[in-house]
Motif scaffolding. Structure first.
Motif, mmCIF file in Angstrom:
data_model
loop_
_atom_site.group_PDB
_atom_site.id
_atom_site.type_symbol
_atom_site.label_atom_id
_atom_site.label_comp_id
_atom_site.label_asym_id
_atom_site.label_seq_id
_atom_site.Cartn_x
_atom_site.Cartn_y
_atom_site.Cartn_z
ATOM 1 N N PRO A 21 79.823 -26.347 -12.715
ATOM 2 C CA PRO A 21 81.199 -26.188 -13.216
ATOM 3 C C PRO A 21 81.904 -27.510 -13.505
ATOM 4 C CG PRO A 21 80.810 -24.835 -11.255
ATOM 5 C CD PRO A 21 79.611 -25.721 -11.415
ATOM 6 N N THR A 22 81.380 -28.618 -13.004
ATOM 7 C CA THR A 22 81.969 -29.936 -13.284
ATOM 8 C C THR A 22 81.978 -30.271 -14.775
ATOM 9 O OG1 THR A 22 79.808 -30.698 -12.576
ATOM 10 C CG2 THR A 22 81.657 -31.250 -11.154
ATOM 11 N N PHE A 23 81.195 -29.526 -15.576
ATOM 12 C CA PHE A 23 81.166 -29.816 -17.015
ATOM 13 C C PHE A 23 82.569 -29.801 -17.610
ATOM 14 C CE2 PHE A 23 81.531 -25.236 -17.444
ATOM 15 C CZ PHE A 23 82.372 -25.124 -18.553
ATOM 16 N N ALA A 24 83.455 -28.975 -16.995
ATOM 17 C CA ALA A 24 84.796 -28.801 -17.573
ATOM 18 C C ALA A 24 85.595 -30.110 -17.575
ATOM 19 C CB ALA A 24 85.551 -27.714 -16.802
ATOM 20 N N ILE A 25 85.163 -31.077 -16.752
ATOM 21 C CA ILE A 25 85.859 -32.379 -16.739
ATOM 22 C C ILE A 25 85.549 -33.165 -18.023
ATOM 23 C CG2 ILE A 25 86.030 -34.596 -15.495
ATOM 24 C CD1 ILE A 25 85.363 -32.956 -12.933
ATOM 25 N N ASP A 26 84.372 -32.901 -18.601
ATOM 26 C CA ASP A 26 83.942 -33.669 -19.776
ATOM 27 C C ASP A 26 83.994 -32.915 -21.100
ATOM 28 O OD1 ASP A 26 83.431 -36.023 -18.488
ATOM 29 O OD2 ASP A 26 81.294 -35.652 -18.214
ATOM 30 N N PHE A 27 83.816 -31.591 -21.044
ATOM 31 C CA PHE A 27 83.691 -30.836 -22.292
ATOM 32 C C PHE A 27 84.642 -29.644 -22.296
ATOM 33 C CE2 PHE A 27 79.532 -32.795 -21.500
ATOM 34 C CZ PHE A 27 79.389 -33.518 -22.680
ATOM 35 N N LYS A 28 85.043 -29.272 -23.503
ATOM 36 C CA LYS A 28 85.963 -28.144 -23.626
ATOM 37 C C LYS A 28 85.213 -26.834 -23.450
ATOM 38 C CE LYS A 28 89.693 -29.801 -26.516
ATOM 39 N NZ LYS A 28 89.914 -30.203 -27.883
ATOM 40 N N TYR A 29 85.882 -25.880 -22.788
ATOM 41 C CA TYR A 29 85.378 -24.517 -22.667
ATOM 42 C C TYR A 29 86.223 -23.632 -23.586
ATOM 43 C CZ TYR A 29 85.078 -19.808 -20.816
ATOM 44 O OH TYR A 29 84.929 -18.454 -20.710
ATOM 45 N N PRO A 30 85.661 -22.718 -24.351
ATOM 46 C CA PRO A 30 84.257 -22.318 -24.394
ATOM 47 C C PRO A 30 83.414 -23.065 -25.439
ATOM 48 C CG PRO A 30 85.549 -20.718 -25.614
ATOM 49 C CD PRO A 30 86.506 -21.777 -25.147
ATOM 50 N N ASN A 31 83.979 -24.093 -26.093
ATOM 51 C CA ASN A 31 83.233 -24.828 -27.130
ATOM 52 C C ASN A 31 81.840 -25.242 -26.649
ATOM 53 O OD1 ASN A 31 86.120 -25.234 -26.956
ATOM 54 N ND2 ASN A 31 85.979 -26.356 -28.879
ATOM 55 N N ILE A 32 81.763 -25.694 -25.383
ATOM 56 C CA ILE A 32 80.496 -26.206 -24.849
ATOM 57 C C ILE A 32 79.363 -25.169 -24.963
ATOM 58 C CG2 ILE A 32 81.153 -25.513 -22.489
ATOM 59 C CD1 ILE A 32 79.047 -28.581 -23.231
ATOM 60 N N ILE A 33 79.719 -23.891 -24.840
ATOM 61 C CA ILE A 33 78.677 -22.845 -24.899
ATOM 62 C C ILE A 33 78.065 -22.827 -26.307
ATOM 63 C CG2 ILE A 33 78.201 -20.375 -24.623
ATOM 64 C CD1 ILE A 33 80.644 -20.271 -22.714
ATOM 65 N N GLY A 34 78.922 -22.870 -27.337
ATOM 66 C CA GLY A 34 78.438 -22.894 -28.717
ATOM 67 C C GLY A 34 77.647 -24.163 -29.000
ATOM 68 N N MET A 35 78.094 -25.283 -28.457
ATOM 69 C CA MET A 35 77.401 -26.560 -28.685
ATOM 70 C C MET A 35 75.994 -26.535 -28.076
ATOM 71 S SD MET A 35 80.675 -28.938 -27.763
ATOM 72 C CE MET A 35 80.026 -30.588 -28.021
ATOM 73 N N LEU A 36 75.886 -25.966 -26.883
ATOM 74 C CA LEU A 36 74.560 -25.905 -26.235
ATOM 75 C C LEU A 36 73.634 -24.943 -26.979
ATOM 76 C CD1 LEU A 36 75.721 -25.997 -22.504
ATOM 77 C CD2 LEU A 36 74.379 -27.753 -23.673
ATOM 78 N N ARG A 37 74.206 -23.851 -27.491
ATOM 79 C CA ARG A 37 73.379 -22.914 -28.286
ATOM 80 C C ARG A 37 72.891 -23.614 -29.559
ATOM 81 N NH1 ARG A 37 76.645 -18.007 -26.539
ATOM 82 N NH2 ARG A 37 75.505 -17.510 -24.636
ATOM 83 N N LYS A 38 73.761 -24.372 -30.178
ATOM 84 C CA LYS A 38 73.390 -25.103 -31.401
ATOM 85 C C LYS A 38 72.265 -26.106 -31.096
ATOM 86 C CE LYS A 38 73.933 -26.885 -35.548
ATOM 87 N NZ LYS A 38 73.456 -26.148 -36.707
#
Ligand code: SF4
Length: 284
Positions: A21-38
């Motif tokens: 869950p620390t990802f939220a400090i660096d990346f926007k949610y839910p954008n990060i989900i789409g970025m990882l899928r890409k």
């Protein structure tokens, strides 16, 4: 494994991202989900179900060992290494349960043995100390690595503004695990101890003091929830925005926890009961 090999592992396989869950400090949610899928991940999940399983295992272990004078939580590999190398007489008090990272990896491998499990981590200790001990974790990518990978692959946050959803196992409350005290406050252990018997602390000096006091017979604590970094994993060294004030980082995690609790479960609906027989024991 270098960055290129990690990118290939993601692109050429049934790769599953497990996000701390620390990802939220660096990346926007839910954008990060789409970025990882890409980037190529087939599934994008959180650690939260693994954290919940770990909570159950802790509560069971504590209930089964009523005579034990101290329990030391063991999800932080740096704390475990400190006990092993500097306080070997305390090894017997480490709770022999795997961390949420390994618990969640076991869940993924149980339901899809061919998948490649990649943990996205706030620190290098998960990659260099803990993950090599477990066959279920195929690679670890730090948050710093991830930023670099997105830059190399020209994947930009602003191009992923849809409402993306995690491939979740449960709707969760364990997202606050990375904040110091997250384990103690989300697990059922609180009711297993008297008031004042649980110590929640972080940072090397505080942890050493807790161990030294215990060794000197001056400790009233029976459960120690300890994380090496300041503020917990939100102080992890491989977070890009690690220099933000701790209070600000906590705020980000709490805000994210609140906003993301609507996760859908999709094809994982109903799997929780089948995960209950997974062996979560660890050896230290
Ligand atoms: S407390 Fe720090 S060293 Fe320990 S697991 Fe969290 S980020 Fe890693």
């Amino acid at each position: 494994m270098d960055l290129k090999e990690k990118i290939n592992l993601i692109k050429k396989n049934e790769a599953v991202a497990m996000l701390a869950p620390t990802f939220a400090i660096d990346f926007k949610y839910p954008n990060i989900i789409g970025m990882l899928r890409k980037l190529g991940f087939k599934e994008v999940t959180e650690l939260t179900f693994g954290a919940r399983m770990v909570n159950w295992a802790y509560a069971n272990y504590i209930k089964e060992h009523p005579e034990q004078e101290l329990f030391i939580a063991s999800p932080c590999p740096t704390v475990v290494a400190m006990v092993q190398h500097q306080y070997p007489e305390l090894i017997k008090f480490l709770v022999p349960v795997v961390s949420p990272m390994e618990a969640m990896a076991k869940v993924h491998k149980k339901f899809n043995p061919n998948c490649k499990v990649i943990f996205i981590s706030p620190c290098w200790a998960k990659e260099n100390v803990e993950a090599p001990k477990y066959k279920e974790i195929d690679a670890v990518i730090t948050l710093k690595d991830l930023k670099q990978i997105f830059e190399q692959e020209d994947i930009k946050e602003e191009n992923f503004i849809e409402n993306y959803y995690f491939d979740s196992f449960v709707r969760e409350y364990t997202k606050i695990y990375p904040v110091s005290g997250g384990l103690a406050s989300t697990s059922h252990i609180q009711k297993l101890f008297q008031e004042g018997e649980i110590l929640i602390t972080d940072g090397v000096e505080n942890i050493k003091k807790a161990f030294d006091d215990f060794k000197a017979g001056k400790s009233k604590y029976k459960f120690m929830d300890l994380l090496n970094c300041d503020g917990g994993c939100i102080g992890g060294p491989a977070i890009n925005n690690k220099d933000l004030p701790t209070e600000k980082k906590k705020e980000i995690i709490f805000e994210y926890t609140h906003r993301s609790s609507e996760a859908t479960m999709g094809e994982h609906e109903g799997k929780v009961k089948d995960a209950k027989d997974i062996d979560l024991s660890a050896k230290f």
